[in-house]
Structure formats: structure tokens, C-alpha cells
Write an enzyme that holds these catalytic residues in place. Sequence first.
Site, mmCIF file in Angstrom:
data_model
loop_
_atom_site.group_PDB
_atom_site.id
_atom_site.type_symbol
_atom_site.label_atom_id
_atom_site.label_comp_id
_atom_site.label_asym_id
_atom_site.label_seq_id
_atom_site.Cartn_x
_atom_site.Cartn_y
_atom_site.Cartn_z
ATOM 1 N N ILE A 1 16.691 -52.288 11.080
ATOM 2 C CA ILE A 1 16.996 -53.227 11.642
ATOM 3 C C ILE A 1 18.487 -52.736 10.714
ATOM 4 O O ILE A 1 19.023 -52.197 9.770
ATOM 5 C CB ILE A 1 16.545 -53.692 10.336
ATOM 6 N N LYS A 2 19.419 -53.053 12.054
ATOM 7 C CA LYS A 2 20.870 -52.785 11.476
ATOM 8 C C LYS A 2 20.903 -54.155 10.579
ATOM 9 O O LYS A 2 21.256 -55.324 12.062
ATOM 10 C CB LYS A 2 21.556 -52.009 12.552
ATOM 11 N N GLN A 3 21.887 -54.273 9.842
ATOM 12 C CA GLN A 3 22.480 -56.103 9.092
ATOM 13 C C GLN A 3 23.658 -55.766 8.519
ATOM 14 O O GLN A 3 24.233 -54.498 7.812
ATOM 15 C CB GLN A 3 21.302 -56.726 9.020
#
Length: 358
Positions: A240-242
Site C-alpha cells: 500500500i502506498k499512502q
Amino acid sequence: MALAKKSIEELLGDEAEDLLTHECETISKDKLHLPSPTYVDDMLGGSDRNPRVLRSLQTLLDNGRLGGTGYLSILPVDQGVEHSGGASFAPNPDYFDPEKIVKLAIEGGCNGVASTFGVLGSVARKYAHKIPFIVKINHNELMTYPNEYNQIMFGSVERAFDMGAVAVGATIYFGSKESSRQIQEVSKAFERAHELGMATILWCYTRNSAFKVDGEDYHAAADLTGQANHLGVTMQADIIKQKQPTTNGGYKALNMGDSSYGKLDEDIYDKLSSDHPIDLTRYQVANDYMGRAGLINSGGSSGKNDFAQAVRTAVINKRAGGMGLISGRKAFQRPMEEGIQLLNFIQDVYLDDDITVA
């Protein structure tokens, strides 16, 4: 040249002691699944991912200066579409040339390079076997007038596979009116990517003008971004990129007055997080199945204090239990040697055994 711990402290400035010694009293680190050299075996060995996906993830994790640690440093350059080529590359026009992008990732010791079909396809035969490719399959095209904020597909998963990519990446604007379509499109794309043996990375961004309430911007609120992450892992994103959270209380702000939005529990704010940046980021990790899917935070836009901001973001991510950083503009909007140095500074945080999980 490695970044000495003294330099890390100097870059963190007045926040150094707080960020380097903070201990989480919200979600305990012993509940987390942390990055490690055996991360793929430990986290995915019992999952439904086929052996080819495990090999692709291991390939990504074994490359670059962080190879074998379980941590990731990725160079993302899709801003030529997302923010326009002129606006993105005017500070350093060399990066209009896709080969320069890939060279920066290699020379900067990155695990992989994430970019568009066009960028990676134009140099695939020369570089796909030298650094792991992550093909970004959808974009906000930014040419419609007036601007619309909508992620649309730019190519097929099969095309990414054919150019030798180990992973595909996609963005969903959670909270936007187009998000339901994006969820369905990306879910199908990720399913196909896994069938072909590629890993999946999801940019879990929140996007809705209503998320700005009374002058406060909640797009980076821990509760809203945490739920976006949780939807992302539900879609079987491997990573996940956040954006790193800068505040909390998005659900509370959106539920003021007569409005009713989402669901919340006061424990989100009182027990599962605090106002400390490491605790806010820990809540994001928790929503990634307690770290079974790795959390990589974005590096943000380029500015005056890029080195200090990049190191601060890395320290917070690592101490929260995250898997690394994906930093683009801070690196490519400057001369290559400086970009390499900035990427190395980020990596040095993850290589420093004295910087531990809080």
C-alpha cells in the site's frame, strides 16, 4: 556516503529526541507483522498468492541498497502525466528522457522504479533485467477542461507483463464519485496481475472537496487514509502506498451538523492512535492487516527542506512499522548527484539498526 546517525539527528532538528525515542502506547509493536529478510515467506507463504508472485515480490525486495532487509526504496516518476510533464520536469529537464529516470533509480540504489507504460516501455529491453519495473497502469490525465480528478486505465496488465515488470501499480481516489468504478477496474487488473505472477501496489489516495472542512484539510487524516488502506488490502494489494498522516478526525469533521458519513468509534482516536506522527502512521499500518501488506509512504512534493523532510518521513514510517518510502519529486527535481544523495539518505534510515520500531 552513508548518513551518520548524528546527521539524522541534525536533520530532524528539534524533533530528533521525540521521533527517535517515542514509544507507541496505542497499538503495540508486538501485534505487528514487521518487515524482515523473510517477509515474503512469513507473510505470503500461507496466502493464495502463486509462486510466481512470491518470486516477483522477492525480486523487488532483494534489489538495491535495501536488498535483503525487508524494506523498500522506490523511485516513482509518473508525474509527467499526473502533474504534467512541463510542471514536473521544468526544474530538471533531463528527466524528460526516460533513460535518465531509470538511471537515477539504479544509481540511487532503489529496489525498483515505478513509472508509466511509455517511460518503461521505451527502455524495457535495455533495463528490465537490471532493475525491477513497476508499471503504473492508470492515471489522472489532467488535460480535460475544466480539470477532472479521475483515474483511468492507460494500458493492459498483459502489456506490463510483456515488458518484464515484476509489479503493477494503480491509484484509486477513495471518496470520489468515480471510486466505485475505479475499485472494480483495479480489482480485476490486480487479479489478472496475480494470475500472471506480478505483485500489486495500490496508491490509496483520498479525494473529495468535501474532505476540506472549515479551512481544515482531512485528505491526510489517519482515520480516512487508514480506511482507504483497509479497502486497498481488501482488494489484495500486496503493498500500500499512502501519504503520511498529518492529522486525524476526518470522520468527526464530516459528521458535524446533520451530515452522516461512514462509521467511526471513539477508540480510533483515544486508544488506537494519538496526535503523535508515529502513532498516526501506526494506525495506517494496522489497517494494512497489521502489516501483512507493507506500508510505503510517499515522499511528497519538492521544496526547500527536502533532505530533512525525507529523513523525517522515513524515520516516522520505519518506527511506525512501515516498509519504506516511495519518493520521486524530491529526487528527480534536482541534479542527479543530489537526487542520488537524497535517496541514499532515505535508505540509510532503514539500514540504521539503532532506529527501531516504536
